[in-house]
Motif scaffolding. Structure first.
Motif, PDB file in Angstrom:
ATOM      1  N   UNK A 160      32.611 -33.675  27.011  1.00  0.00           N
ATOM      2  CA  UNK A 160      31.479 -34.197  26.248  1.00  0.00           C
ATOM      3  C   UNK A 160      31.827 -34.172  24.769  1.00  0.00           C
ATOM      4  N   UNK A 161      31.685 -35.328  24.119  1.00  0.00           N
ATOM      5  CA  UNK A 161      32.026 -35.464  22.711  1.00  0.00           C
ATOM      6  C   UNK A 161      30.806 -35.906  21.913  1.00  0.00           C
ATOM      7  N   UNK A 162      30.610 -35.294  20.744  1.00  0.00           N
ATOM      8  CA  UNK A 162      29.524 -35.764  19.885  1.00  0.00           C
ATOM      9  C   UNK A 162      29.999 -37.030  19.154  1.00  0.00           C
ATOM     10  N   UNK A 163      29.146 -37.573  18.314  1.00  0.00           N
ATOM     11  CA  UNK A 163      29.466 -38.832  17.642  1.00  0.00           C
ATOM     12  C   UNK A 163      30.746 -38.730  16.812  1.00  0.00           C
ATOM     13  N   UNK A 164      30.876 -37.662  16.040  1.00  0.00           N
ATOM     14  CA  UNK A 164      32.055 -37.485  15.195  1.00  0.00           C
ATOM     15  C   UNK A 164      33.328 -37.365  16.045  1.00  0.00           C
ATOM     16  N   UNK A 165      33.281 -36.550  17.079  1.00  0.00           N
ATOM     17  CA  UNK A 165      34.450 -36.369  17.958  1.00  0.00           C
ATOM     18  C   UNK A 165      34.817 -37.677  18.659  1.00  0.00           C
ATOM     19  N   UNK A 166      33.817 -38.430  19.085  1.00  0.00           N
ATOM     20  CA  UNK A 166      34.062 -39.712  19.762  1.00  0.00           C
ATOM     21  C   UNK A 166      34.762 -40.693  18.834  1.00  0.00           C
ATOM     22  N   UNK A 167      34.289 -40.773  17.593  1.00  0.00           N
ATOM     23  CA  UNK A 167      34.907 -41.679  16.624  1.00  0.00           C
ATOM     24  C   UNK A 167      36.328 -41.233  16.282  1.00  0.00           C
ATOM     25  N   UNK A 168      36.543 -39.944  16.180  1.00  0.00           N
ATOM     26  CA  UNK A 168      37.887 -39.435  15.889  1.00  0.00           C
ATOM     27  C   UNK A 168      38.850 -39.757  17.032  1.00  0.00           C
ATOM     28  N   UNK A 169      38.409 -39.558  18.271  1.00  0.00           N
ATOM     29  CA  UNK A 169      39.242 -39.884  19.421  1.00  0.00           C
ATOM     30  C   UNK A 169      39.564 -41.376  19.455  1.00  0.00           C
ATOM     31  N   UNK A 170      38.569 -42.215  19.215  1.00  0.00           N
ATOM     32  CA  UNK A 170      38.788 -43.662  19.195  1.00  0.00           C
ATOM     33  C   UNK A 170      39.799 -44.045  18.112  1.00  0.00           C
ATOM     34  N   UNK A 171      39.673 -43.437  16.931  1.00  0.00           N
ATOM     35  CA  UNK A 171      40.609 -43.726  15.839  1.00  0.00           C
ATOM     36  C   UNK A 171      42.025 -43.304  16.207  1.00  0.00           C
ATOM     37  N   UNK A 172      42.164 -42.144  16.842  1.00  0.00           N
ATOM     38  CA  UNK A 172      43.491 -41.677  17.249  1.00  0.00           C
ATOM     39  C   UNK A 172      44.115 -42.588  18.294  1.00  0.00           C
ATOM     40  N   UNK A 173      43.318 -43.056  19.231  1.00  0.00           N
ATOM     41  CA  UNK A 173      43.824 -43.972  20.257  1.00  0.00           C
ATOM     42  C   UNK A 173      44.273 -45.287  19.624  1.00  0.00           C
ATOM     43  N   UNK A 174      43.450 -45.832  18.724  1.00  0.00           N
ATOM     44  CA  UNK A 174      43.815 -47.082  18.052  1.00  0.00           C
ATOM     45  C   UNK A 174      45.064 -46.905  17.189  1.00  0.00           C
ATOM     46  N   UNK A 175      45.173 -45.776  16.503  1.00  0.00           N
ATOM     47  CA  UNK A 175      46.343 -45.508  15.679  1.00  0.00           C
ATOM     48  C   UNK A 175      47.616 -45.458  16.530  1.00  0.00           C
ATOM     49  N   UNK A 176      47.557 -44.731  17.635  1.00  0.00           N
ATOM     50  CA  UNK A 176      48.738 -44.624  18.500  1.00  0.00           C
ATOM     51  C   UNK A 176      49.072 -45.967  19.153  1.00  0.00           C
ATOM     52  N   UNK A 177      48.053 -46.731  19.508  1.00  0.00           N
ATOM     53  CA  UNK A 177      48.294 -48.053  20.095  1.00  0.00           C
ATOM     54  C   UNK A 177      48.991 -48.961  19.088  1.00  0.00           C
ATOM     55  N   UNK A 178      48.591 -48.884  17.821  1.00  0.00           N
ATOM     56  CA  UNK A 178      49.229 -49.686  16.774  1.00  0.00           C
ATOM     57  C   UNK A 178      50.683 -49.279  16.592  1.00  0.00           C
ATOM     58  N   UNK A 179      50.959 -47.994  16.711  1.00  0.00           N
ATOM     59  CA  UNK A 179      52.335 -47.506  16.562  1.00  0.00           C
ATOM     60  C   UNK A 179      53.250 -48.003  17.675  1.00  0.00           C
ATOM     61  N   UNK A 180      52.659 -48.382  18.814  1.00  0.00           N
ATOM     62  CA  UNK A 180      53.476 -48.943  19.884  1.00  0.00           C
ATOM     63  C   UNK A 180      54.108 -50.258  19.443  1.00  0.00           C
ATOM     64  N   UNK A 181      53.418 -50.934  18.521  1.00  0.00           N
ATOM     65  CA  UNK A 181      53.950 -52.174  17.974  1.00  0.00           C
ATOM     66  C   UNK A 181      54.108 -53.239  19.034  1.00  0.00           C
ATOM     67  N   UNK A 182      55.128 -54.020  18.879  1.00  0.00           N
ATOM     68  CA  UNK A 182      55.356 -55.145  19.785  1.00  0.00           C
ATOM     69  C   UNK A 182      56.195 -54.754  20.994  1.00  0.00           C
ATOM     70  N   UNK A 183      56.471 -53.477  21.165  1.00  0.00           N
ATOM     71  CA  UNK A 183      57.297 -53.045  22.301  1.00  0.00           C
ATOM     72  C   UNK A 183      56.692 -53.454  23.631  1.00  0.00           C
ATOM     73  N   UNK A 184      55.369 -53.486  23.705  1.00  0.00           N
ATOM     74  CA  UNK A 184      54.706 -53.843  24.952  1.00  0.00           C
ATOM     75  C   UNK A 184      54.537 -55.347  25.119  1.00  0.00           C
ATOM     76  N   UNK A 185      54.801 -56.114  24.064  1.00  0.00           N
ATOM     77  CA  UNK A 185      54.558 -57.546  24.116  1.00  0.00           C
ATOM     78  C   UNK A 185      55.741 -58.342  24.642  1.00  0.00           C
ATOM     79  N   UNK A 186      56.929 -57.763  24.648  1.00  0.00           N
ATOM     80  CA  UNK A 186      58.112 -58.478  25.090  1.00  0.00           C
ATOM     81  C   UNK A 186      58.182 -58.579  26.607  1.00  0.00           C
ATOM     82  N   UNK A 187      58.870 -59.610  27.109  1.00  0.00           N
ATOM     83  CA  UNK A 187      59.013 -59.756  28.563  1.00  0.00           C
ATOM     84  C   UNK A 187      59.905 -58.663  29.134  1.00  0.00           C
ATOM     85  N   UNK A 188      59.601 -58.257  30.330  1.00  0.00           N
ATOM     86  CA  UNK A 188      60.397 -57.249  31.014  1.00  0.00           C
ATOM     87  C   UNK A 188      61.569 -57.948  31.687  1.00  0.00           C
TER      88      UNK A 188
END
Length: 74
Positions: free
Chosen positions: A35-63
């Motif tokens: 269970x996360x309060x509003x602040x914790x929820x926003x922090x988790x969302x920001x961390x997920x978005x930050x890490x997803x951005x760091x993945x960069x284009x590695x996931x966009x290329x064909x396998x």
């Protein structure tokens, strides 16, 4: 939550100002509800978005097909 895919279910609690994350474990004893309060929820969302951005284009290329890699190394 989909037991086969192991997805995490995120819900807003209608009675309290919190977000609930239901996380399936390997066995019934490992099932967790976080269970996360509003602040914790926003922090988790920001961390997920930050890490997803760091993945960069590695996931966009064909396998590469399994035969393609073998022929390149030969």
């Amino acid at each position: 939550m989909d037991e086969e895919s192991g997805e995490i279910l995120v819900l807003r609690d209608q009675l309290r100002p919190i977000i609930e994350m239901h996380i399936r474990g390997a066995n019934p004893d490992a099932y967790r509800v976080v269970r996360l309060d509003r602040h914790e929820s926003r922090r988790l969302a920001a961390l997920i978005l930050y890490q997803a951005e760091r993945l960069g284009s590695a996931w966009l290329g064909p396998v590469a097909e399994s035969g393609e890699e073998e022929s390149k190394s030969a």
